[in-house]
Design a protein around this motif. Structure first.
Motif, mmCIF file in Angstrom:
data_model
loop_
_atom_site.group_PDB
_atom_site.id
_atom_site.type_symbol
_atom_site.label_atom_id
_atom_site.label_comp_id
_atom_site.label_asym_id
_atom_site.label_seq_id
_atom_site.Cartn_x
_atom_site.Cartn_y
_atom_site.Cartn_z
ATOM 1 N N LEU A 1 2.682 -6.215 -8.795
ATOM 2 C CA LEU A 1 2.889 -5.162 -7.800
ATOM 3 C C LEU A 1 1.606 -4.791 -7.068
ATOM 4 N N VAL A 2 0.502 -4.762 -7.796
ATOM 5 C CA VAL A 2 -0.784 -4.306 -7.263
ATOM 6 C C VAL A 2 -1.830 -5.338 -7.663
ATOM 7 N N ARG A 3 -2.285 -6.133 -6.701
ATOM 8 C CA ARG A 3 -3.170 -7.254 -7.022
ATOM 9 C C ARG A 3 -4.617 -6.893 -6.720
ATOM 10 N N LEU A 4 -5.418 -6.779 -7.769
ATOM 11 C CA LEU A 4 -6.845 -6.507 -7.615
ATOM 12 C C LEU A 4 -7.540 -7.773 -7.129
ATOM 13 N N LEU A 5 -8.476 -7.641 -6.196
ATOM 14 C CA LEU A 5 -9.191 -8.806 -5.691
ATOM 15 C C LEU A 5 -9.946 -9.489 -6.823
ATOM 16 N N GLU A 6 -10.062 -10.809 -6.727
ATOM 17 C CA GLU A 6 -10.705 -11.595 -7.765
ATOM 18 C C GLU A 6 -12.220 -11.608 -7.588
ATOM 19 N N ARG B 1 2.041 -4.412 -1.097
ATOM 20 C CA ARG B 1 2.997 -4.400 0.011
ATOM 21 C C ARG B 1 3.298 -2.961 0.423
ATOM 22 N N GLU B 2 3.693 -2.802 1.686
ATOM 23 C CA GLU B 2 4.009 -1.471 2.235
ATOM 24 C C GLU B 2 2.854 -0.512 1.968
ATOM 25 N N GLN C 1 2.909 3.243 3.156
ATOM 26 C CA GLN C 1 3.849 4.081 2.411
ATOM 27 C C GLN C 1 3.325 4.373 1.006
ATOM 28 N N VAL C 2 2.764 3.354 0.372
ATOM 29 C CA VAL C 2 2.187 3.542 -0.961
ATOM 30 C C VAL C 2 1.055 4.558 -0.903
ATOM 31 N N ARG C 3 0.219 4.432 0.101
ATOM 32 C CA ARG C 3 -0.917 5.344 0.217
ATOM 33 C C ARG C 3 -0.454 6.785 0.437
ATOM 34 N N ALA C 4 0.538 6.964 1.280
ATOM 35 C CA ALA C 4 1.044 8.315 1.558
ATOM 36 C C ALA C 4 1.630 8.952 0.304
ATOM 37 N N GLU C 5 2.359 8.164 -0.477
ATOM 38 C CA GLU C 5 2.964 8.705 -1.701
ATOM 39 C C GLU C 5 1.898 9.004 -2.746
ATOM 40 N N VAL D 1 8.338 1.728 -4.010
ATOM 41 C CA VAL D 1 8.251 1.522 -2.561
ATOM 42 C C VAL D 1 8.202 0.051 -2.177
ATOM 43 N N ALA D 2 7.537 -0.779 -2.990
ATOM 44 C CA ALA D 2 7.307 -2.149 -2.594
ATOM 45 C C ALA D 2 7.546 -3.120 -3.749
#
Length: 370
Positions: free
Chosen positions: A269-274, A291-292, A295-299, A367-368
């Motif tokens: 769901l949430v991919r941290l950069l390598e 993704r999205e 929307q994720v940030r607003a929530e 959300v995503a």
């Protein structure tokens, strides 16, 4: 509320030391240049593993003046990654050169040897490798490629104070390394400040002159070239010296926090950069792809978790710089819609980082979902 960033902890650690040093400065009257600046320059060069450090007014000047010190200007091309703070491309244009934008690796969002080659032209004189978010690009491959192409390597290490590639510090692997000490950086001043590190005596000599109106060394009214006013002031130098003594501990705190994120974030769901195997980052920012994103940030904000976006618009599609690129750069363009910066600073508690993970995993699932 979990803030995205908070300077209170680092400021508190150095307050008494800085106050004492400022008192000494007020008594000496050496506010521009002088012993404080020379001391920090010596300390910073030693820390980075270079022969010279040249303090300047800010990170943008560090890049701009480095290009000029190398004789890069009109008619020359300079390759830069498109996903960077605007100062990188800004400095190239200010020097009179033409930026040529490169795409990046999808896992690290850093320039690669392949994307460097794709952006190179017969007029290319240099590449500015950006160690974005505090992570080192593959300097072995990039340096080898640049050597094969006959171009100089400049490191934009504004976000990477203390990061290493195979034990070598950021800033020491190119012909010059450029730093910003903006207050929010891992090593931050109490205002604007910057520096260039190099082991090239000619570059250092030119930088010392360019930052000080083109003055000839040892002369006050003899100017050997057209320079500018970009001196590191003594007030910022004493702040940087005080903070430098704590930088390693602060960077280690950031590494501990990124370990929490890497352990608890749901990678589906949430991919941290390598981070490359040969790199040890300093995690100026903790950047994930989701993704999205908006929307994720607003929530998350509604739930009391502050975040940032670094950076929402790749440089090659910005209005002032769009004319320098004629082809899409798909990796950077796609990433720009998904990247989200999570809270990250040395005094962020592990429990707060755990709560961030809990909240963003829940929000992304809602959300995503994938």
């Amino acid at each position: 509320m979990i803030p995205f960033f908070d300077l209170a902890g680092t400021t508190s650690e150095v307050t008494s030391e800085v106050s004492a040093s400022w008192q000494q400065l007020m008594e000496s009257g050496q506010f521009i240049g002088g012993e404080a600046v020379q001391t920090f320059e010596r300390e910073w060069a030693e820390f980075c593993g270079t022969t010279y450090a040249v303090g300047v007014a800010n990170g943008t000047d560090a890049l701009h003046l480095t290009l000029r010190a190398m004789g890069i200007g009109p008619g020359d091309d300079v390759v830069i990654p498109t996903n960077t703070f605007v100062a990188t491309v800004e400095a190239v244009v200010l020097a009179g050169a033409n930026p040529r934008f490169a795409d990046v690796d999808p896992d690290t969002l850093l320039m690669t040897e392949q994307t460097l080659k794709a952006a190179t032209t017969p007029a290319t004189r240099a590449v500015i490798v950006v160690h974005l978010f505090g992570q080192m690009a593959d300097m072995s491959a990039l340096s080898r490629t640049a050597s094969d192409l006959g171009i100089d390597v400049i490191e934009d290490a504004a976000q990477a104070q203390g990061a290493t590639w195979r034990s070598d510090r950021a800033g020491s692997l190119g012909r010059a390394g450029c730093f910003s000490f903006y207050p929010g950086k891992n090593l931050g001043a109490f205002g604007d400040a910057g520096a260039v590190v190099t082991s090239d005596p000619l570059v250092a000599e030119r930088l010392f002159s360019l930052r000080d109106h083109g003055r000839v060394p040892g002369e006050h009214c003899v100017h050997g070239g057209i320079g500018t006013n970009s001196r590191l002031d003594a007030i910022q130098a004493v702040v940087l010296s005080a903070k430098l003594r704590r930088l390693e501990a602060w960077n280690q705190a950031r590494r501990s926090l990124i370990a929490v994120y890497r352990q608890l974030l749901d990678p589906d769901l949430v991919r941290l950069l390598e981070e490359a195997d040969d790199a040890m980052g300093v995690h100026h920012l903790a950047v994930v792809r989701v993704r999205e994103r908006d929307q994720v940030r607003a929530e998350l904000a509604r739930r009391g978790v502050a975040t940032g976006v670094h950076y929402p618009t790749p440089c090659h599609v910005m209005t002032p710089y769009a004319g320098y690129c004629s082809a899409p750069l798909p990796v950077a363009e796609a990433a720009a819609t998904e990247i989200l910066s999570l809270p990250m600073y040395p005094h962020l508690a592990a429990g707060q980082a755990e709560l961030v993970c809990t909240e963003i995993n829940a929000v992304a699932l809602e959300v995503a979902p994938r």
